[in-house]
Design an enzyme around this catalytic site. Sequence first.
Site, PDB file in Angstrom:
ATOM      1  N   HIS A 125     -17.445   3.335  -1.484  1.00  0.00           N
ATOM      2  CA  HIS A 125     -16.499   4.448  -1.559  1.00  0.00           C
ATOM      3  C   HIS A 125     -17.246   5.780  -1.545  1.00  0.00           C
ATOM      4  O   HIS A 125     -18.341   5.880  -2.122  1.00  0.00           O
ATOM      5  CB  HIS A 125     -15.621   4.354  -2.814  1.00  0.00           C
TER       6      HIS A 125
ATOM      7  N   ASP B   2     -15.496   8.622  -2.462  1.00  0.00           N
ATOM      8  CA  ASP B   2     -14.896   9.507  -3.464  1.00  0.00           C
ATOM      9  C   ASP B   2     -15.721   9.448  -4.749  1.00  0.00           C
ATOM     10  O   ASP B   2     -16.434   8.477  -5.011  1.00  0.00           O
ATOM     11  CB  ASP B   2     -13.424   9.151  -3.729  1.00  0.00           C
TER      12      ASP B   2
ATOM     13  N   ASP C 141     -23.209   6.623  -7.884  1.00  0.00           N
ATOM     14  CA  ASP C 141     -21.875   5.989  -7.778  1.00  0.00           C
ATOM     15  C   ASP C 141     -21.005   6.788  -6.827  1.00  0.00           C
ATOM     16  O   ASP C 141     -20.248   7.631  -7.257  1.00  0.00           O
ATOM     17  CB  ASP C 141     -21.254   5.899  -9.177  1.00  0.00           C
TER      18      ASP C 141
ATOM     19  N   GLU D 204     -11.494   4.803  -4.652  1.00  0.00           N
ATOM     20  CA  GLU D 204     -11.949   3.758  -5.580  1.00  0.00           C
ATOM     21  C   GLU D 204     -11.849   4.271  -7.008  1.00  0.00           C
ATOM     22  O   GLU D 204     -11.469   3.540  -7.918  1.00  0.00           O
ATOM     23  CB  GLU D 204     -13.393   3.347  -5.270  1.00  0.00           C
ATOM     24  N   GLU D 205     -12.174   5.543  -7.195  1.00  0.00           N
ATOM     25  CA  GLU D 205     -12.185   6.120  -8.541  1.00  0.00           C
ATOM     26  C   GLU D 205     -10.783   6.545  -8.986  1.00  0.00           C
ATOM     27  O   GLU D 205     -10.569   6.841 -10.149  1.00  0.00           O
ATOM     28  CB  GLU D 205     -13.128   7.330  -8.594  1.00  0.00           C
TER      29      GLU D 205
ATOM     30  N   GLU E 297     -22.061  -0.835  -5.196  1.00  0.00           N
ATOM     31  CA  GLU E 297     -21.863  -0.186  -6.504  1.00  0.00           C
ATOM     32  C   GLU E 297     -23.167  -0.258  -7.305  1.00  0.00           C
ATOM     33  O   GLU E 297     -23.958  -1.183  -7.125  1.00  0.00           O
ATOM     34  CB  GLU E 297     -20.745  -0.898  -7.286  1.00  0.00           C
TER      35      GLU E 297
ATOM     36  N   HIS F 148     -20.971   8.738 -13.645  1.00  0.00           N
ATOM     37  CA  HIS F 148     -19.858   9.445 -14.302  1.00  0.00           C
ATOM     38  C   HIS F 148     -20.343  10.432 -15.370  1.00  0.00           C
ATOM     39  O   HIS F 148     -19.525  10.996 -16.091  1.00  0.00           O
ATOM     40  CB  HIS F 148     -18.840   8.471 -14.927  1.00  0.00           C
TER      41      HIS F 148
HETATM   42 ZN   LIG Z   1     -18.293   3.296  -7.825  1.00  0.00          ZN
END
Ligand SMILES: [Zn+2]
Length: 402
Positions: A85, A87, A118, A153-154, A182, A371
């Site tokens: 992903h 995003d 990520d 995805e997020e 991932e 994150h």
């Molecule tokens: Zn991810």
Amino acid sequence: MGDAIRPSRGPPLSDHTPLALAQALIRCPSVTPEEGGALSFLADLLSRAGFSVERPVFSEAGTPDIENLYARIGTTGPVLVFAGHTDVVPPGEAASWTQGPFSGAVVDGFLYGRGAVDMKGGIACMLAATLAFLDARGPNFGGSIAFLITGDEEGPAVNGTVKLLAWAKARAERFDHCLLGEPTNPDTLGEMIKIGRRGSLTGRITVHGRQGHVAYPHRAENPIPGLLRLASALIAEPLDGGTAHFDASNLEFTTIDVGNPATNVIPASAKAVFNVRFNDDWTAETLGAEIRTRLEAAAGSAVRFSLDLQPSNSPAFLTRPDAFVDLVADAIQAETGRRPALSTTGGTSDARFIKDACPVIEFGLVGRTMHETDERVALADLERLTAIYGRVLEAYFQTASS
Ligand SMILES: [Zn+2]
């Protein structure tokens, strides 16, 4: 986002190192659901490399429209899919980052930015490895390589991989194996491949009582002791003892609420919420039935309760260790000197959808800063992961053509 640059506006990127690719992606401010230029960048690069590229947009009432990307080179099998992903989660307070969250700055051997691990960094490694592989082998390498990239995805994950897979299936696209990039390594590159994930089930218990004055409890019915009894019963015995590739299923209460501001009132109801991360001993249905049985036994005729089970779209799944898992583990060991653990820990990922299309395993960067403020990746890890993916491509298509 003032430091964001849209690379799709400039000349094509000729530097195909994983660092340059990761920087270009990080500079696209693609916070879900924004595409931010990230998929345009990938589309441009992949079509120049000979891929046919599609950019389906999916919608659903109540959720934002999402752009996705599907690219493929080759017309024959086997088909190896790189999935991921573009995003990212929001950066939070940009001022609390030591480097701008969309700057792609390199400091002391680390690349900084939201998505560094990520998982724009992982996508950059897949791209760099694939472009180098195609440079070396040409387009007739004995199979097909596909990229399955979502921008959702997020976020709600409604207009992303789930619909992209259905879209591909409707076009008779068939996949043999998928590698999802991932960040799977807790601390050091090479530690961990994920070969499955636990399922998730959320439940809400409400115990019904009758409101009244605390001084006259015989005229009321306090729901709190009943809720405590039910909650205790649910955690008294483990759900299971774990399975060959999974830890024991785990039930956690996340909140208990009465919401009663008064000290002289017995409340009318009390609620609790729990979440179970469950292994392949269970489906959401069998687990829900077990939970209901335990609650009914504890409640007897004394406690009136209702149970609301949130339908889970993420059952437990396992990609059985096989030749593909070995091939990836061999590539990791050759580059890092360590044999990765085969794990099913952690939260959910899009692998829960991909597993219905083909065997899928996950291996990417070190996830420690994902994150977080100052998300960053070691430049050495970008190089090493690219080398690992390169070895996977070589071994996969060597097997195919022999
Ligand atoms: Zn991810």
